[in-house]
Motif scaffolding. Structure first.
Motif, mmCIF file in Angstrom:
data_model
loop_
_atom_site.group_PDB
_atom_site.id
_atom_site.type_symbol
_atom_site.label_atom_id
_atom_site.label_comp_id
_atom_site.label_asym_id
_atom_site.label_seq_id
_atom_site.Cartn_x
_atom_site.Cartn_y
_atom_site.Cartn_z
ATOM 1 N N UNK A 41 0.821 -1.212 0.000
ATOM 2 C CA UNK A 41 0.000 0.000 0.000
ATOM 3 C C UNK A 41 0.855 1.262 0.000
ATOM 4 N N UNK A 42 1.971 1.232 0.733
ATOM 5 C CA UNK A 42 2.844 2.401 0.741
ATOM 6 C C UNK A 42 3.286 2.698 -0.694
ATOM 7 N N UNK A 43 3.657 1.647 -1.413
ATOM 8 C CA UNK A 43 4.079 1.844 -2.802
ATOM 9 C C UNK A 43 2.945 2.331 -3.676
ATOM 10 N N UNK A 44 1.784 1.740 -3.455
ATOM 11 C CA UNK A 44 0.597 2.119 -4.233
ATOM 12 C C UNK A 44 0.275 3.598 -4.023
ATOM 13 N N UNK A 45 0.283 4.005 -2.743
ATOM 14 C CA UNK A 45 -0.055 5.395 -2.409
ATOM 15 C C UNK A 45 0.970 6.355 -3.008
ATOM 16 N N UNK A 46 2.251 6.031 -2.840
ATOM 17 C CA UNK A 46 3.295 6.918 -3.360
ATOM 18 C C UNK A 46 3.164 7.075 -4.873
ATOM 19 N N UNK A 291 -7.962 1.324 -3.871
ATOM 20 C CA UNK A 291 -7.154 0.135 -4.185
ATOM 21 C C UNK A 291 -8.027 -1.112 -4.060
ATOM 22 N N UNK A 292 -7.802 -2.126 -4.923
ATOM 23 C CA UNK A 292 -8.569 -3.371 -4.776
ATOM 24 C C UNK A 292 -8.380 -3.930 -3.367
ATOM 25 N N UNK A 293 -9.497 -4.318 -2.729
ATOM 26 C CA UNK A 293 -9.425 -4.730 -1.325
ATOM 27 C C UNK A 293 -8.395 -5.852 -1.096
ATOM 28 N N UNK A 294 -8.356 -6.830 -2.018
ATOM 29 C CA UNK A 294 -7.407 -7.948 -1.806
ATOM 30 C C UNK A 294 -5.969 -7.461 -1.741
ATOM 31 N N UNK A 295 -5.670 -6.389 -2.479
ATOM 32 C CA UNK A 295 -4.272 -5.941 -2.549
ATOM 33 C C UNK A 295 -3.852 -5.207 -1.278
ATOM 34 N N UNK A 296 -4.817 -4.843 -0.432
ATOM 35 C CA UNK A 296 -4.487 -4.087 0.780
ATOM 36 C C UNK A 296 -3.965 -5.010 1.876
ATOM 37 N N UNK A 297 -4.354 -6.285 1.801
ATOM 38 C CA UNK A 297 -3.778 -7.256 2.726
ATOM 39 C C UNK A 297 -4.314 -7.202 4.151
#
Ligand code: SF4
Ligand code: SF4
Lengths: 319, 209
Positions: A41-46, A291-297
């Motif tokens: 998620x950190x990568x996704x957000x950045x 973000x897709x829920x599954x990818x948030x972990x």
């Protein structure tokens, strides 16, 4: 060693004068293993915020955690810090951003010691020279939360799933707040996480013990027995429960382990019971960014996040 | 109850504790007690008192500080350091005090179990890698979110990380602690700061701990 002339609290624009296009992201062991969703998620957000992220498999653990338990002498941690930061400055010439308060505290503190003790700098450089590294100290250590806050406007623009009605509470974590100098907010009454929640459409909740330490519960069972950690944590959760907190965020996967994994154990000891899911701030932002829920972990959590997803109409079966 | 019932003094205790010269300003301590007032451990366990520990180190009350059980309660949260008016870096003091305690045979039980993760980190460059079952769980979780099953750590990183531990003597230092323990030479720690304090019977008695 300390410099009392330094300012205790700095504005985000002072801390990070120029918004970087590219950063080096320092991998956190716990953030990539216990809660892999955090790193993701950190990568996704950045990325959503327009920042390019560089990682390097040659980076090792910061080696700070066992050091703080006095599990080994300090020399290897000084040298490991010099090695990792030398790698970043030599290969990429970038600043180092971490997403774990532990990595932040240890890298920053150990870097400070190396930079202010020529004999340690020499010791480190002599040792890491055999692999071609040379540490100069040019890569500054930041926490990604500092960048989030600086980019609050970009955060607002990216919210597609506002967290309306969600009562969110912050756990800032000691190794960010207890830094003596040059942090973003007043250690006693920080509010920048709460400002981020507001940007996400959520309702920030202030609870009495929000500054309180996570209790270091990874060391629980080792350095810290139950009798030290559990009453301490119960005090924190009691005050959060009192304020009707739905979910708590951290900026440290280590705190996350302590706060999330310990809740069921607290209940077994007659404290609580508490059911306050604890997630990384990056995960909460990613959720609001769609973000897709599954990818948030979220499924790595011991204290389930499902009730929160349900509340937001994002649970299984909702659509 | 009298507080001063320890008899062994060591004038050089402060120098011995601060071996890395990380708290050179310890003798500037004002004994103001802000550290204790802000300490979450002291709030629950009054026999843990950072101010008094600083005091005893400066005075050289070697017995009380080295065999203390209390020194193992510090969470390293650095709240004390945050509020200290003279910037004494208490957590770094605590780290070094624990080294001295360990080298004198006290408190090994608190660190040798966690050192299994330190040894494992030398083989994988990551700290807190669990056993095989845990590894499988992590791989499952990582695949579930769509990333590589295992964090990318190169052979180079692992090798150099391990070498740093070996070449600085840290590996031998840890092994030496294991040996002391294996020989049964670990010395017991006790609550040494109880005298004259109100205690919480649930936690601050020998049985409670
Ligand atoms: S806060 Fe600092 S000066 Fe005050 S008693 Fe503690 S260590 Fe000493
Ligand atoms: S670092 Fe230790 S002594 Fe200092 S406030 Fe935290 S628990 Fe107390």
């Amino acid at each position: 060693m300390s410099a009392m002339t330094q300012k205790r609290v700095v504005k985000p624009q002072e801390r990070i004068p120029e918004i970087p296009e590219k950063i080096f992201l320092f991998r956190s062991c716990t953030g990539s293993m216990e809660y892999p969703g955090t790193e993701n998620c950190v990568e996704y957000v950045l990325k959503k915020l327009g920042i390019e992220v560089i990682k390097d498999p040659d980076q090792s653990c910061c080696s700070g955690y066992i050091l703080t338990c006095s599990g080994h002498i300090a020399e290897p941690s000084l040298a490991v810090t010099a090695r990792n930061l030398a790698l970043v400055e030599q290969r990429y010439g970038l600043d180092t951003y971490v997403f774990c308060n532990g990595c932040f505290g240890y890298n920053k503190e150990l870097k400070h010691i190396i930079d202010h003790h020529p004999e340690y700098k020499k010791m480190c450089n002599d040792l890491i020279a055999q692999w071609g590294y040379h540490y100069e100290g040019k890569s500054t250590v930041y926490h990604v939360q500092e960048l989030y806050y600086l980019l609050l406007d970009r955060i607002k623009e990216n919210v597609v799933r506002p967290l309306t009605g969600l009562r969110v509470a912050a756990h800032y974590g000691c190794h960010y707040l207890a830094q003596q100098y040059g942090i973003l907010d007043e250690g006693d009454l920080p509010t920048f996480h709460e400002e981020i929640y507001t940007a996400l459409g959520a309702t920030p909740v202030f609870y009495k013990e929000r500054r309180m330490c996570c209790g270091y519960a990874v060391g629980r069972g080792f350095t810290h027995p139950e009798n030290v950690v559990q009453p301490h944590l119960a005090k924190k959760f009691d005050s959060a429960k009192e304020e009707g907190v739905d979910i708590m965020t951290t900026t440290c996967p280590g705190c996350n382990v302590a706060l999330d994994r310990e809740q069921p154990k607290l209940a077994k000891r007659g404290f609580g019971p508490y059911d306050i899911p604890v997630v990384d701030l990056g995960q909460l932002i990613a959720l609001a960014f769609g973000a897709p829920i599954e990818s948030i972990g979220f499924n790595a959590n011991s204290t389930s996040v499902d009730p929160i997803l349900k509340k937001l109409g994002l649970g299984k079966g909702d659509k | 109850m009298p507080r001063e019932n320890m008899t062994q003094w060591d004038d050089k205790l402060y120098q011995k504790v601060d071996r890395y010269n990380l708290v050179p300003n310890l003798d500037e301590c004002l004994q103001c007690g802000k550290c204790t007032g802000n300490c979450p451990v002291a709030a629950l366990h009054p026999s843990y008192n950072p101010r008094q520990i600083v005091h005893d180190i400066l005075l050289g009350e070697v017995d009380r500080v080295l065999q203390s059980e209390e020194i193992w309660r510090c969470l390293w949260c650095a709240n004390c350091y945050r509020v200290c008016p003279v910037d004494i870096h208490y957590p770094l003091l605590m780290m070094q005090l624990r080294y001295l305690a360990l080298e004198n045979g006290y408190g090994l039980k608190y660190v040798t179990p966690i050192n299994k993760y330190a040894y494992r980190s030398l083989e994988c460059g990551l700290t807190f890698v669990p056993g095989q079952k845990g590894i499988d769980k992590i791989k499952g979780l990582r695949e579930g979110i769509g990333v590589d099953p295992w964090p990318k750590v190169s052979k180079k990183a692992i090798h150099e990380y391990g070498e740093i531990f070996k070449q600085t003597g840290a590996y031998d230092w840890m092994k030496a602690l294991d040996e002391v323990q294996a020989k049964g030479e670990e010395k017991p720690v006790t609550l040494t700061f109880l005298g004259g304090r109100l205690v919480d019977e649930r936690y601050d008695t020998e049985e409670g701990s």
